[in-house]
Design a protein around this motif. Structure first.
Motif, PDB file in Angstrom:
ATOM      1  N   UNK A   2      32.206   3.601  16.310  1.00 43.79           N
ATOM      2  CA  UNK A   2      31.478   3.245  17.536  1.00 43.79           C
ATOM      3  C   UNK A   2      31.618   4.325  18.592  1.00 43.79           C
ATOM      4  N   UNK A   3      32.166   5.482  18.234  1.00 35.03           N
ATOM      5  CA  UNK A   3      32.367   6.570  19.175  1.00 35.03           C
ATOM      6  C   UNK A   3      31.274   7.623  19.015  1.00 35.03           C
ATOM      7  N   UNK A   4      31.064   8.387  20.082  1.00 35.87           N
ATOM      8  CA  UNK A   4      30.131   9.503  20.024  1.00 35.87           C
ATOM      9  C   UNK A   4      28.742   9.193  20.538  1.00 35.87           C
ATOM     10  N   UNK A  44      24.614  -8.085   3.829  1.00 39.11           N
ATOM     11  CA  UNK A  44      23.639  -7.171   3.246  1.00 39.11           C
ATOM     12  C   UNK A  44      24.292  -5.830   3.008  1.00 39.11           C
ATOM     13  N   UNK A  45      23.723  -4.993   2.103  1.00 41.10           N
ATOM     14  CA  UNK A  45      24.280  -3.651   1.918  1.00 41.10           C
ATOM     15  C   UNK A  45      24.328  -2.849   3.214  1.00 41.10           C
ATOM     16  N   UNK A  46      23.290  -2.995   4.055  1.00 42.33           N
ATOM     17  CA  UNK A  46      23.284  -2.270   5.322  1.00 42.33           C
ATOM     18  C   UNK A  46      24.408  -2.759   6.234  1.00 42.33           C
ATOM     19  N   UNK A  47      24.604  -4.068   6.291  1.00 46.53           N
ATOM     20  CA  UNK A  47      25.688  -4.614   7.113  1.00 46.53           C
ATOM     21  C   UNK A  47      27.035  -4.132   6.605  1.00 46.53           C
ATOM     22  N   UNK A  48      27.163  -4.007   5.296  1.00 48.92           N
ATOM     23  CA  UNK A  48      28.383  -3.487   4.709  1.00 48.92           C
ATOM     24  C   UNK A  48      28.642  -2.055   5.168  1.00 48.92           C
ATOM     25  N   UNK A  49      27.620  -1.211   5.084  1.00 54.42           N
ATOM     26  CA  UNK A  49      27.789   0.176   5.527  1.00 54.42           C
ATOM     27  C   UNK A  49      28.121   0.250   7.010  1.00 54.42           C
ATOM     28  N   UNK A  50      27.557  -0.659   7.785  1.00 51.98           N
ATOM     29  CA  UNK A  50      27.806  -0.626   9.229  1.00 51.98           C
ATOM     30  C   UNK A  50      29.263  -0.910   9.581  1.00 51.98           C
ATOM     31  N   UNK A  51      29.998  -1.592   8.676  1.00 53.90           N
ATOM     32  CA  UNK A  51      31.413  -1.843   8.938  1.00 53.90           C
ATOM     33  C   UNK A  51      32.231  -0.558   8.852  1.00 53.90           C
ATOM     34  N   UNK A  52      31.671   0.481   8.251  1.00 50.99           N
ATOM     35  CA  UNK A  52      32.390   1.756   8.110  1.00 50.99           C
ATOM     36  C   UNK A  52      32.042   2.742   9.231  1.00 50.99           C
ATOM     37  N   UNK A  53      31.167   2.343  10.146  1.00 52.97           N
ATOM     38  CA  UNK A  53      30.632   3.261  11.152  1.00 52.97           C
ATOM     39  C   UNK A  53      31.495   3.275  12.407  1.00 52.97           C
ATOM     40  N   UNK A  86      22.492   4.725  10.182  1.00 52.83           N
ATOM     41  CA  UNK A  86      21.553   5.847  10.287  1.00 52.83           C
ATOM     42  C   UNK A  86      21.584   6.419  11.700  1.00 52.83           C
ATOM     43  N   UNK A  87      21.487   5.542  12.691  1.00 53.63           N
ATOM     44  CA  UNK A  87      21.460   5.992  14.083  1.00 53.63           C
ATOM     45  C   UNK A  87      22.752   6.713  14.448  1.00 53.63           C
ATOM     46  N   UNK A  88      23.896   6.198  13.998  1.00 51.74           N
ATOM     47  CA  UNK A  88      25.179   6.834  14.309  1.00 51.74           C
ATOM     48  C   UNK A  88      25.253   8.234  13.720  1.00 51.74           C
ATOM     49  N   UNK A  89      24.757   8.400  12.491  1.00 49.27           N
ATOM     50  CA  UNK A  89      24.789   9.719  11.847  1.00 49.27           C
ATOM     51  C   UNK A  89      23.985  10.735  12.647  1.00 49.27           C
ATOM     52  N   UNK A  90      22.832  10.335  13.130  1.00 46.75           N
ATOM     53  CA  UNK A  90      21.972  11.241  13.890  1.00 46.75           C
ATOM     54  C   UNK A  90      22.488  11.447  15.313  1.00 46.75           C
ATOM     55  N   UNK A  91      22.932  10.367  15.951  1.00 47.14           N
ATOM     56  CA  UNK A  91      23.382  10.467  17.339  1.00 47.14           C
ATOM     57  C   UNK A  91      24.643  11.307  17.459  1.00 47.14           C
ATOM     58  N   UNK A  92      25.551  11.208  16.495  1.00 42.29           N
ATOM     59  CA  UNK A  92      26.768  12.002  16.570  1.00 42.29           C
ATOM     60  C   UNK A  92      26.498  13.472  16.237  1.00 42.29           C
TER      61      UNK A  92
END
Length: 276
Positions: free
Chosen positions: A31-33, A20-29, A84-90
């Motif tokens: 895992x730190x922070x 999915x497009x979301x799964x694709x974006x998640x490969x660029x995220x 989305x969560x990574x962007x906000x959490x970091x």
């Protein structure tokens, strides 16, 4: 998006065919922070589970966001919104992303009621006054139904006027009459005003930020413009940002670091959170 970036994205799509497009974006995220606690129950149903993201460097006053994803009320998964969560959490925010019951298992207002219970779960842990409700598309509908003058948060034991604010990305807020038979089945008819946030834009109201892409042809920008006008007419604070050449998916995809230059969704959301 630049031609070079489109080329990179096309290459990734070829490599990850079937994702999915979301799964694709998640490969660029990264895992730190942050740390992730996945599949935390907030109710008895198998879909009443949430993912909790804790920042390694918390916001100074412990602010938090609960994010409701879209999916036309009949699809979606919390794991798809890692980006989305990574962007906000970091950025120092505690982030909660819940799943919720969907059609055809349930119909309106069950998914709003789930959103309210998940908000209660979050508020009990971070404090209502530090909590922002946020969503994209159908999830923005849920977030604004909670923030508007409805019964849902009160029924869950939360004072909606203590919320720090609400953020809506490309939400359907003023969408009647419904012409789709599927949507008519989900919402119990073609023209029931009880299903849309604009009906409940009545004082008192918490502050809101409404973001929309001008190129959105899935949920038209007039939904945001009309809700903001109604919010202000009721004495509420409503900030509006309309992004040229941004469509329904772009606006949330731009939360990812990979596509962040495409729209200032994250920057505008964080600026709103900083002010409130």
């Amino acid at each position: 998006m630049t031609l070079a970036r489109r080329g990179i994205l096309a290459g990734l799509l070829g490599t990850l065919a079937g994702c999915s497009p979301a799964a694709l974006l998640n490969t660029t995220v990264s895992r730190k922070g942050y740390t992730l606690e996945a599949d935390v129950p907030y109710g008895p149903d198998p879909r009443q589970k949430l993912d909790l993201y804790r920042p390694e460097t918390p916001y100074t006053d412990g602010k938090a966001v609960i994010f409701f994803y879209g999916g036309s009320w009949d699809s979606g998964a919390k794991s798809d919104y890692l980006f989305v969560a990574q962007a906000l959490a970091t950025n120092g925010l505690t982030v909660v992303v819940p799943d919720y019951r969907i059609y055809p298992e349930v119909r309106f207002p069950a998914f709003i009621e789930d959103a309210a219970v998940a908000t209660r779960w979050t508020a009990d842990r971070v404090g209502t006054e530090k909590l922002f409700v946020m969503g994209h598309s159908a999830g923005a509908h849920s977030a604004l139904m909670l923030a508007a003058d409805t019964r849902y948060l009160a029924d869950a034991g939360v004072d909606r006027m203590k919320l720090a604010g609400a953020i809506g990305l490309a939400g359907p807020y003023d969408f009647l009459p419904l012409t789709s038979r599927r949507l008519q089945d989900i919402f119990g008819g073609a023209d029931n005003p009880q299903v849309q946030p604009i009906t409940f834009a009545q004082a008192p109201l918490p502050p809101v930020l409404l973001l929309h892409g001008e190129a959105d042809r899935t949920v038209y920008p007039r939904n945001t413009v009309r809700l903001a006008a109604a919010w202000k007419a009721a004495g509420g604070s409503a900030e509006v940002k309309l992004y040229p050449e941004v469509d329904h998916i772009d606006i949330v995809a731009a939360m990812s670091s990979f596509l962040r230059a495409h729209a200032p969704t994250l920057a505008d959301s964080m600026a709103f959170i900083d002010r409130h």
